[in-house]
Design a protein around this motif. Structure first.
Motif, short mmCIF file in Angstrom:
data_model
loop_
_atom_site.label_atom_id
_atom_site.label_comp_id
_atom_site.label_asym_id
_atom_site.label_seq_id
_atom_site.Cartn_x
_atom_site.Cartn_y
_atom_site.Cartn_z
N ILE A 1 1.20 -16.02 8.38
CA ILE A 1 0.01 -15.18 8.58
C ILE A 1 -0.07 -14.20 7.40
CG2 ILE A 1 -1.13 -13.46 10.05
CD1 ILE A 1 0.34 -14.68 12.43
N LEU A 2 -1.26 -14.17 6.77
CA LEU A 2 -1.52 -13.20 5.70
C LEU A 2 -2.37 -12.07 6.27
CD1 LEU A 2 -2.37 -15.55 2.69
CD2 LEU A 2 -0.19 -14.50 3.24
N PHE A 3 -1.95 -10.86 5.99
CA PHE A 3 -2.70 -9.68 6.46
C PHE A 3 -3.25 -8.94 5.23
CE2 PHE A 3 -2.22 -5.00 7.51
CZ PHE A 3 -3.49 -4.89 8.04
N TYR A 4 -4.59 -8.97 5.11
CA TYR A 4 -5.28 -8.24 4.04
C TYR A 4 -5.69 -6.88 4.59
CZ TYR A 4 -5.86 -12.87 1.87
OH TYR A 4 -5.66 -14.11 1.32
N ASP A 5 -5.01 -5.85 4.10
CA ASP A 5 -5.41 -4.48 4.47
C ASP A 5 -6.52 -4.08 3.49
OD1 ASP A 5 -5.63 -1.96 5.41
OD2 ASP A 5 -3.64 -1.28 4.79
N ALA A 6 -7.79 -4.31 3.91
CA ALA A 6 -8.94 -4.19 3.02
C ALA A 6 -9.67 -2.87 3.27
CB ALA A 6 -9.88 -5.36 3.22
N GLN A 7 -10.52 -2.51 2.27
CA GLN A 7 -11.33 -1.31 2.40
C GLN A 7 -12.69 -1.54 1.76
OE1 GLN A 7 -8.90 1.66 0.54
NE2 GLN A 7 -9.00 0.74 -1.50
N VAL A 8 -13.70 -0.84 2.32
CA VAL A 8 -15.09 -0.97 1.87
C VAL A 8 -15.53 0.38 1.32
CG1 VAL A 8 -17.46 -1.43 2.58
CG2 VAL A 8 -15.58 -2.76 3.56
N SER A 9 -16.23 0.36 0.13
CA SER A 9 -16.72 1.62 -0.47
C SER A 9 -17.76 1.25 -1.52
CB SER A 9 -15.55 2.39 -1.10
OG SER A 9 -15.07 1.65 -2.23
N LEU B 1 -25.49 6.35 -4.07
CA LEU B 1 -24.87 7.49 -3.37
C LEU B 1 -23.68 7.96 -4.18
CD1 LEU B 1 -24.88 6.03 0.26
CD2 LEU B 1 -26.50 7.67 -0.69
N PRO B 2 -23.26 9.19 -3.96
CA PRO B 2 -22.03 9.67 -4.59
C PRO B 2 -20.85 8.87 -4.08
CG PRO B 2 -22.81 11.25 -2.95
CD PRO B 2 -23.89 10.23 -3.10
N PRO B 3 -19.73 8.91 -4.74
CA PRO B 3 -18.57 8.13 -4.30
C PRO B 3 -18.27 8.35 -2.80
CG PRO B 3 -18.11 9.12 -6.41
CD PRO B 3 -19.43 9.70 -5.96
N SER B 4 -18.18 7.25 -2.11
CA SER B 4 -18.03 7.31 -0.64
C SER B 4 -16.56 7.29 -0.25
CB SER B 4 -18.73 6.11 -0.01
OG SER B 4 -18.05 4.93 -0.37
N PRO B 5 -16.27 7.66 0.96
CA PRO B 5 -14.90 7.46 1.46
C PRO B 5 -14.61 5.96 1.64
CG PRO B 5 -16.32 8.22 3.23
CD PRO B 5 -17.15 8.29 1.98
N PHE B 6 -13.37 5.62 1.87
CA PHE B 6 -13.00 4.21 2.07
C PHE B 6 -13.03 3.89 3.57
CE2 PHE B 6 -11.12 5.25 -2.02
CZ PHE B 6 -11.46 4.13 -2.77
N TYR B 7 -13.71 2.80 3.88
CA TYR B 7 -13.81 2.34 5.28
C TYR B 7 -12.88 1.13 5.45
CZ TYR B 7 -17.94 5.30 5.23
OH TYR B 7 -18.80 6.35 5.09
N GLU B 8 -12.10 1.19 6.51
CA GLU B 8 -11.06 0.18 6.72
C GLU B 8 -11.64 -1.13 7.31
OE1 GLU B 8 -7.93 0.41 5.82
OE2 GLU B 8 -8.14 2.48 5.09
N GLN B 9 -11.19 -2.24 6.75
CA GLN B 9 -11.47 -3.59 7.28
C GLN B 9 -10.17 -4.39 7.24
OE1 GLN B 9 -14.95 -3.40 8.78
NE2 GLN B 9 -14.39 -5.53 8.38
#
Length: 556
Positions: free
Chosen positions: A100-108, A218-226
């Protein structure tokens, strides 16, 4: 002119034809039953593979439909520890999951190096972990984001595929409507050969934010977790559940290109493709002809037994019909002879009576000698008629149990001697010897016993040659019974006739019966003896005589 054959008609050809018909029907039914059973097994062999497939891939369906969607419950906030715990439960319960591969991703809207960017919308990998049975702790982290450009092409390509699906969905998403099952499967799942990738489903509010990030500056946004999980599968580790072992001897999971005929040319085979991520594989089913033959025989056995039982029943019915026809023929013959003989028995005394009557009528005067002569003739012939009628009437009464035994204490010597004297008066040349051993009295019905004596004594006289009219009567006790033995020096009876002489209307065909015999004497004796709870037996030798023994209960 040829005499008409007055025989009972019985069509044995019809019975034989019927037996042939049911025998042929039995063979055809067995052949047809076997072929139908074999065909049914062949159809089951092809059809029931679906049952085996469903049972075998049931864990896969549970993983796909229930376990994988649990990832969305965490809404992207899984860390390496919680992701490892989740992975451990999957690896433990689903052995066909190898890694199992777990990608700790983020959206910004930040610029990223390892990930996907469409307009201002960025999806990147913060860290990448791998979990498996043989993966050491130090090897679980394969990308940490601190060293851009070190992500492998295969891992990055898989992540980009599902990220691209997410971006495409955000571009056209209608946040006023709930996601359908079809949209969830199309957007958040990525299924390729032996691999399932899944991204957690964002909430409606998160989708609106992602749309703003994509379409607005938009100005630099926070990171949203996926969170993205990729499950690497091995279909050959699926536990095959053969719920039809009577049909399938061998079941294997092989690639589509596999040909079982190359290994076992004589094997009966069928196959079915695996679904979803296992679509490059098939489940192959095989059985040797002898293996399926045993199952055919096993299932055909009760059918064959049932068919054979029906055949036996029909054959038994045929036998009963044959026996009934045979008995009817014998009864017809006996009754036909009985009527002829009875007519003769009646005709002779009636004729004598008529002649004597005519002589008396036509004579003008009768002397005392003539009157006594004609009187004696009429008296004797009337006695014959009366004896015959009484015998027939008594026979019928005994058969119908219309009379009862009237027990009386009799003196055996007096009783037997009276019976002997009556015959010796009638037949002066008849030598009858009486022997009674240590017995004086006997409780019985004297009328019935006298009838037995009368018939057996007369029978012995009738079936003896001139000069051998000799009979010995012996009476003795044997255990709790009294035995009356009548031993003559007559012509004897053939062994083959001994089983028939006590049958009603049966007559032995010899010169002594040519003048007519109704065939009731011995049958009447047997009925009387049976009625008195006794038995009668006979021993005989041709030319030496016969011995009849009547055994009656002495002690009541």
């Amino acid at each position: 002119m040829k005499a008409k054959n007055n025989s009972y008609r019985k069509n044995f050809a019809l019975i034989i034809s019927f037996m042939v018909l049911i025998s042929v029907s039995l063979v055809l039914a067995l052949i047809l039953g076997y072929k139908l059973t074999k065909k049914y097994i062949e159809n089951e062999f092809s059809a029931l593979k679906i049952d085996v497939l469903e049972k075998t891939i049931a864990p896969y369906n549970t993983l796909f439909q229930n376990k994988i969607p649990e990832i969305s419950f965490y809404q992207g906030f899984l860390d390496s520890t919680s992701a490892e715990k989740y992975a451990d439960t999957v690896l433990k319960n689903y052995p066909f999951v190898e890694k199992i591969l777990f990608y700790d991703a983020q959206v910004s809207n930040h610029h990223i190096e390892d990930g996907l960017r469409i307009g201002n919308f960025s999806v990147g990998i913060k860290k990448l972990y791998q979990f498996g049975a043989n993966i050491k702790q130090k090897d679980k982290t394969i990308f940490d984001g601190k060293h851009p450009g070190t992500l492998s092409l295969s891992s990055g390509d898989e992540f980009n595929k599902i990220s691209l699906k997410l971006a495409s969905y955000i571009e056209t998403a209608d946040t006023t409507k709930a996601l359908s099952s079809e949209q969830i499967f199309r957007v958040f799942y990525s299924i390729v050969n032996n691999k399932i990738s899944y991204m957690n489903i964002p909430r409606r509010d998160d989708i609106k934010i992602y749309q703003d990030l994509m379409f607005k500056k938009l100005p630099p946004s926070p990171f949203y977790e996926q969170d993205v999980f990729s499950f690497e599968l091995n279909p050959q580790k699926l536990k095959i559940i053969n719920n039809h072992p009577e049909l399938y001897q061998f079941i294997t999971i092989k690639p589509l290109s596999y040909d079982p005929i190359l290994e076992k040319p004589n094997l009966i085979t069928t196959d079915i493709a695996l679904p979803g991520a296992f679509s490059d594989y098939k489940m192959y089913f095989g059985s040797e002809p002898g293996f399926l033959g045993k199952e055919v025989n096993h299932r055909f056995y009760p059918i064959g037994v049932a068919v054979f039982m029906v055949y036996l029943i029909l054959a038994f019915i045929t036998f009963l019909i044959y026996r009934n026809l045979n008995i009817n023929q014998k009864l017809f013959s006996l009754q036909y002879d009985f009527i002829n003989n009875l007519t003769h028995e009646f005709k002779t005394p009636v004729s004598v009576i008529k002649i004597a009557g005519n002589n008396i009528k036509n004579s003008k005067e009768l002397s005392d000698k003539e009157r006594n002569h004609y009187g004696k003739i009429l008296d004797e012939e009337a006695d014959k008629l009366n004896d015959l009628m009484n015998k027939l009437l008594s026979f019928t009464q005994i058969e119908n149990k219309a009379i009862k035994i009237n027990y009386q204490e009799i003196n055996l010597e007096v009783f037997a001697q009276n019976a002997i004297d009556a015959f010796q008066l009638k037949y002066p040349d008849y030598e009858i010897h009486l022997e009674i051993k240590k017995l004086k009295t006997f409780s019985t019905d004297p009328v019935l016993l006298n009838s037995i004596f009368h018939n057996l004594i007369e029978n012995a006289y009738k079936y003896a040659n001139e000069g051998q009219k000799d009979l010995k009567i012996c009476i003795y006790k044997e255990k709790k019974d009294i035995v009356f033995s009548f031993k003559d020096r007559g012509i004897g009876i053939e062994a083959k006739e001994l089983n028939h002489i006590f049958k009603k209307f049966y007559r032995i065909q010899n010169k002594y019966n040519q003048q007519g015999s109704v065939g009731l004497g011995l049958a009447f004796c047997k009925e009387l003896v049976n009625f008195m709870n006794g038995k009668i037996t006979v021993k005989s030798k041709i030319g030496k005589g016969s011995e009849f023994e009547v055994t009656l209960p002495y002690e009541k």
